[in-house]
Design a protein around this motif. Structure first.
Motif, mmCIF file in Angstrom:
data_model
loop_
_atom_site.group_PDB
_atom_site.id
_atom_site.type_symbol
_atom_site.label_atom_id
_atom_site.label_comp_id
_atom_site.label_asym_id
_atom_site.label_seq_id
_atom_site.Cartn_x
_atom_site.Cartn_y
_atom_site.Cartn_z
ATOM 1 N N GLN A 19 0.785 -1.138 -0.017
ATOM 2 C CA GLN A 19 0.042 0.036 0.065
ATOM 3 C C GLN A 19 0.707 1.248 -0.111
ATOM 4 N N TRP A 20 1.986 1.233 0.770
ATOM 5 C CA TRP A 20 2.653 2.364 0.983
ATOM 6 C C TRP A 20 3.541 2.425 -0.453
ATOM 7 N N LEU A 21 3.924 1.645 -1.143
ATOM 8 C CA LEU A 21 4.442 1.591 -2.503
ATOM 9 C C LEU A 21 3.476 2.155 -3.524
ATOM 10 N N THR A 22 2.624 1.661 -3.564
ATOM 11 C CA THR A 22 1.371 2.415 -4.407
ATOM 12 C C THR A 22 1.266 3.797 -4.198
ATOM 13 N N GLU A 23 1.062 4.146 -2.893
ATOM 14 C CA GLU A 23 1.107 5.813 -2.731
ATOM 15 C C GLU A 23 2.375 6.565 -3.172
ATOM 16 N N MET A 24 3.449 5.848 -2.905
ATOM 17 C CA MET A 24 4.563 6.384 -3.424
ATOM 18 C C MET A 24 4.753 6.592 -4.789
ATOM 19 N N GLU A 25 3.978 5.624 -5.773
ATOM 20 C CA GLU A 25 4.091 5.701 -7.379
ATOM 21 C C GLU A 25 3.317 7.045 -7.723
ATOM 22 N N ALA A 26 2.508 7.609 -6.776
ATOM 23 C CA ALA A 26 1.947 8.776 -7.278
ATOM 24 C C ALA A 26 2.692 10.127 -6.587
ATOM 25 N N HIS A 27 3.722 9.731 -6.121
ATOM 26 C CA HIS A 27 4.760 11.031 -5.496
ATOM 27 C C HIS A 27 5.121 11.984 -6.768
ATOM 28 N N GLU A 28 5.193 13.293 -6.265
ATOM 29 C CA GLU A 28 5.477 14.244 -7.337
ATOM 30 C C GLU A 28 7.074 14.149 -7.763
ATOM 31 N N ASP A 29 7.761 13.476 -6.886
ATOM 32 C CA ASP A 29 9.216 13.448 -7.217
ATOM 33 C C ASP A 29 9.818 12.117 -7.983
ATOM 34 N N LEU A 30 10.315 12.235 -9.317
ATOM 35 C CA LEU A 30 10.615 11.295 -10.101
ATOM 36 C C LEU A 30 11.599 10.128 -9.469
ATOM 37 N N GLN A 31 12.564 10.688 -8.441
ATOM 38 C CA GLN A 31 13.368 9.425 -7.945
ATOM 39 C C GLN A 31 12.654 8.814 -7.047
ATOM 40 N N VAL A 32 11.684 9.410 -6.420
ATOM 41 C CA VAL A 32 10.945 8.469 -5.245
ATOM 42 C C VAL A 32 9.956 7.591 -6.378
ATOM 43 N N ARG A 33 9.397 8.058 -7.424
ATOM 44 C CA ARG A 33 8.564 7.090 -8.175
ATOM 45 C C ARG A 33 9.335 5.755 -8.912
ATOM 46 N N GLY A 34 10.594 6.162 -9.221
ATOM 47 C CA GLY A 34 11.598 5.198 -9.860
ATOM 48 C C GLY A 34 11.994 4.299 -8.723
ATOM 49 N N GLY A 35 12.236 4.671 -7.665
ATOM 50 C CA GLY A 35 12.457 3.697 -6.416
ATOM 51 C C GLY A 35 11.362 2.749 -6.165
ATOM 52 N N VAL A 36 10.440 3.020 -6.265
ATOM 53 C CA VAL A 36 9.053 2.089 -6.007
ATOM 54 C C VAL A 36 9.307 0.733 -7.080
ATOM 55 N N ARG A 37 9.522 0.932 -8.426
ATOM 56 C CA ARG A 37 9.786 0.013 -9.066
ATOM 57 C C ARG A 37 11.115 -1.090 -8.645
ATOM 58 N N LEU A 38 12.171 -0.274 -8.479
ATOM 59 C CA LEU A 38 13.049 -1.035 -7.799
ATOM 60 C C LEU A 38 13.175 -1.762 -6.665
ATOM 61 N N ALA A 39 12.087 -1.043 -5.761
ATOM 62 C CA ALA A 39 11.886 -1.898 -4.577
ATOM 63 C C ALA A 39 10.986 -2.988 -4.574
ATOM 64 N N ARG A 40 9.941 -2.868 -5.540
ATOM 65 C CA ARG A 40 9.049 -4.059 -5.843
ATOM 66 C C ARG A 40 9.983 -5.346 -6.722
ATOM 67 N N GLU A 41 10.811 -4.848 -7.451
ATOM 68 C CA GLU A 41 11.929 -5.829 -8.066
ATOM 69 C C GLU A 41 12.567 -6.538 -7.241
#
Length: 74
Positions: A19-41
């Motif tokens: 749920q937290w990673l899903t919320e971070m996917e909508a974050h305005e910072d591109l680095q945060v959004r990119g980190g979500v994919r990395l974390a899931r992988e």
């Protein structure tokens, strides 16, 4: 009397993290959004590695039990 392992806490943690990673996917910072994919992988890799190690451990235990039984028969 084998009981099924209680995974309630682990499931709760996993769903909270998802749920937290899903919320971070909508974050305005591109680095945060990119980190979500990395974390899931990385989580997927860890689950796969954990499964591999459990299977390897089971195989080792089976082999050792067989070796002990063979030694006792002698």
């Amino acid at each position: 009397m084998w009981q099924k392992e209680d995974t309630t806490y682990r499931d709760l943690r996993e769903s909270s993290l998802d749920q937290w990673l899903t919320e971070m996917e909508a974050h305005e910072d591109l680095q945060v959004r990119g980190g979500v994919r990395l974390a899931r992988e990385y989580l997927a890799y860890l689950k796969k590695e954990n499964q591999r190690l459990q299977e390897q451990n089971q195989l080792t235990q089976t082999y050792l039990k067989k070796a002990i039984l063979d030694k006792r028969k002698r």
